[in-house]
Design a protein around this motif. Structure first.
Motif, PDB file in Angstrom:
ATOM      1  N   LEU A  95       0.817  -1.215   0.000  1.00 20.87           N
ATOM      2  CA  LEU A  95       0.000   0.000   0.000  1.00 20.87           C
ATOM      3  C   LEU A  95       0.848   1.263   0.000  1.00 20.87           C
ATOM      4  O   LEU A  95       0.451   2.293  -0.541  1.00 20.87           O
ATOM      5  N   CYS A  96       1.984   1.193   0.642  1.00 21.48           N
ATOM      6  CA  CYS A  96       2.782   2.393   0.863  1.00 21.48           C
ATOM      7  C   CYS A  96       4.253   2.098   0.573  1.00 21.48           C
ATOM      8  O   CYS A  96       4.991   1.675   1.468  1.00 21.48           O
ATOM      9  N   PRO A  97       4.693   2.309  -0.656  1.00 22.60           N
ATOM     10  CA  PRO A  97       6.084   2.017  -0.992  1.00 22.60           C
ATOM     11  C   PRO A  97       7.041   2.966  -0.263  1.00 22.60           C
ATOM     12  O   PRO A  97       6.640   4.046   0.167  1.00 22.60           O
ATOM     13  N   PRO A  98       8.296   2.566  -0.118  1.00 22.71           N
ATOM     14  CA  PRO A  98       9.261   3.432   0.570  1.00 22.71           C
ATOM     15  C   PRO A  98       9.505   4.731  -0.195  1.00 22.71           C
ATOM     16  O   PRO A  98       9.309   4.796  -1.405  1.00 22.71           O
ATOM     17  N   GLY A  99       9.906   5.740   0.521  1.00 19.48           N
ATOM     18  CA  GLY A  99      10.229   7.028  -0.085  1.00 19.48           C
ATOM     19  C   GLY A  99       9.037   7.958  -0.136  1.00 19.48           C
ATOM     20  O   GLY A  99       7.895   7.555   0.111  1.00 19.48           O
ATOM     21  N   PRO A 100       9.300   9.214  -0.460  1.00 23.49           N
ATOM     22  CA  PRO A 100       8.213  10.197  -0.530  1.00 23.49           C
ATOM     23  C   PRO A 100       7.246   9.859  -1.670  1.00 23.49           C
ATOM     24  O   PRO A 100       7.670   9.480  -2.752  1.00 23.49           O
ATOM     25  N   HIS A 101       5.972   9.977  -1.379  1.00 16.42           N
ATOM     26  CA  HIS A 101       4.946   9.705  -2.385  1.00 16.42           C
ATOM     27  C   HIS A 101       3.599  10.203  -1.887  1.00 16.42           C
ATOM     28  O   HIS A 101       3.442  10.529  -0.721  1.00 16.42           O
ATOM     29  N   VAL A 102       2.648  10.245  -2.793  1.00 21.64           N
ATOM     30  CA  VAL A 102       1.260  10.550  -2.454  1.00 21.64           C
ATOM     31  C   VAL A 102       0.507   9.235  -2.515  1.00 21.64           C
ATOM     32  O   VAL A 102       0.556   8.521  -3.512  1.00 21.64           O
ATOM     33  N   CYS A 103      -0.176   8.892  -1.443  1.00 21.56           N
ATOM     34  CA  CYS A 103      -0.922   7.636  -1.397  1.00 21.56           C
ATOM     35  C   CYS A 103      -2.124   7.703  -2.329  1.00 21.56           C
ATOM     36  O   CYS A 103      -2.938   8.617  -2.223  1.00 21.56           O
ATOM     37  N   GLU A 104      -2.235   6.713  -3.217  1.00 23.39           N
ATOM     38  CA  GLU A 104      -3.422   6.620  -4.068  1.00 23.39           C
ATOM     39  C   GLU A 104      -4.650   6.305  -3.232  1.00 23.39           C
ATOM     40  O   GLU A 104      -5.742   6.772  -3.513  1.00 23.39           O
ATOM     41  N   ILE A 105      -4.433   5.444  -2.236  1.00 24.44           N
ATOM     42  CA  ILE A 105      -5.512   5.036  -1.339  1.00 24.44           C
ATOM     43  C   ILE A 105      -5.053   5.310   0.083  1.00 24.44           C
ATOM     44  O   ILE A 105      -4.283   4.528   0.642  1.00 24.44           O
ATOM     45  N   PRO A 106      -5.466   6.425   0.669  1.00 24.98           N
ATOM     46  CA  PRO A 106      -5.094   6.666   2.064  1.00 24.98           C
ATOM     47  C   PRO A 106      -5.602   5.529   2.949  1.00 24.98           C
ATOM     48  O   PRO A 106      -6.720   5.033   2.760  1.00 24.98           O
ATOM     49  N   TRP A 107      -4.799   5.094   3.893  1.00 24.81           N
ATOM     50  CA  TRP A 107      -5.133   3.938   4.713  1.00 24.81           C
ATOM     51  C   TRP A 107      -4.675   4.135   6.145  1.00 24.81           C
ATOM     52  O   TRP A 107      -3.830   4.965   6.449  1.00 24.81           O
ATOM     53  N   SER A 108      -5.230   3.296   6.996  1.00 24.78           N
ATOM     54  CA  SER A 108      -4.854   3.239   8.404  1.00 24.78           C
ATOM     55  C   SER A 108      -4.939   1.776   8.801  1.00 24.78           C
ATOM     56  O   SER A 108      -5.882   1.083   8.429  1.00 24.78           O
ATOM     57  N   ALA A 109      -3.952   1.292   9.539  1.00 27.26           N
ATOM     58  CA  ALA A 109      -3.941  -0.106   9.959  1.00 27.26           C
ATOM     59  C   ALA A 109      -4.273  -0.211  11.433  1.00 27.26           C
ATOM     60  O   ALA A 109      -3.697   0.497  12.252  1.00 27.26           O
ATOM     61  N   GLY A 110      -5.210  -1.092  11.753  1.00 33.62           N
ATOM     62  CA  GLY A 110      -5.547  -1.362  13.143  1.00 33.62           C
ATOM     63  C   GLY A 110      -4.926  -2.672  13.583  1.00 33.62           C
ATOM     64  O   GLY A 110      -4.341  -3.397  12.797  1.00 33.62           O
TER      65      GLY A 110
END
Length: 111
Positions: A95-110
Motif C-alpha cells: 500500500l505504501c512504498p518506501p520514499g516520498p509519495h502521495v498515497c493513491e488510497i489513504p489507509w490506516s492499519a488497526g
C-alpha cells in the motif's frame, strides 16, 4: 491455530477496495491462507476514518473525490503470529512504498 485479523481503514472507491483486497488476498494465498472478509461503511466508519478523506483532499487538491468513501476492511484467517506479521507487513508495504509519495488510497492499519 488462533484466528487472526488484519483491519484496514481506507478512503477509496469500489475499485480501490478491490485492489487492496486483491493485494492482501494474493499475499495470503501464497502462504496457504484463505481469509474471510468483512467490510463496513456508513456514518460510524466515516467518523472513525474521516481523517483519511482529509489526507486525500490535501494531497489531491485539484481532484474530485468521486465515489470514494471511508471503508473498513477486515481479513480474518487462522494462522500463527508469524504468518499474521508477514501478511500485515507485505500488505502495508504494498500500500505504501518506501520514499516520498502521495498515497493513491489513504489507509490506516488497526490491530
Amino acid at each position: 491455530m488462533r484466528r487472526r485479523r488484519i483491519v484496514l481503514g481506507l478512503y477509496a472507491d469500489a475499485a480501490g477496495v478491490a485492489r487492496v483486497r486483491a493485494l492482501l488476498d494474493g499475499e495470503a494465498r501464497r502462504r496457504g491462507v484463505r481469509p474471510a472478509w468483512q467490510e463496513a461503511r456508513g456514518a460510524a466508519t466515516a467518523e472513525d476514518y474521516g481523517y483519511l478523506a482529509d489526507q486525500w483532499a490535501a494531497e489531491n487538491p485539484a481532484h474530485s473525490p468521486g465515489a470514494r468513501e471511508a471503508v473498513e476492511v477486515r481479513a480474518m484467517f487462522p494462522g500463527s503470529l508469524k504468518t499474521w506479521r508477514t501478511l500485515r507487513t507485505a500488505t502495508l508495504n504494498g500500500l505504501c512504498p518506501p520514499g516520498p509519495h502521495v498515497c493513491e488510497i489513504p489507509w490506516s492499519a488497526g490491530l
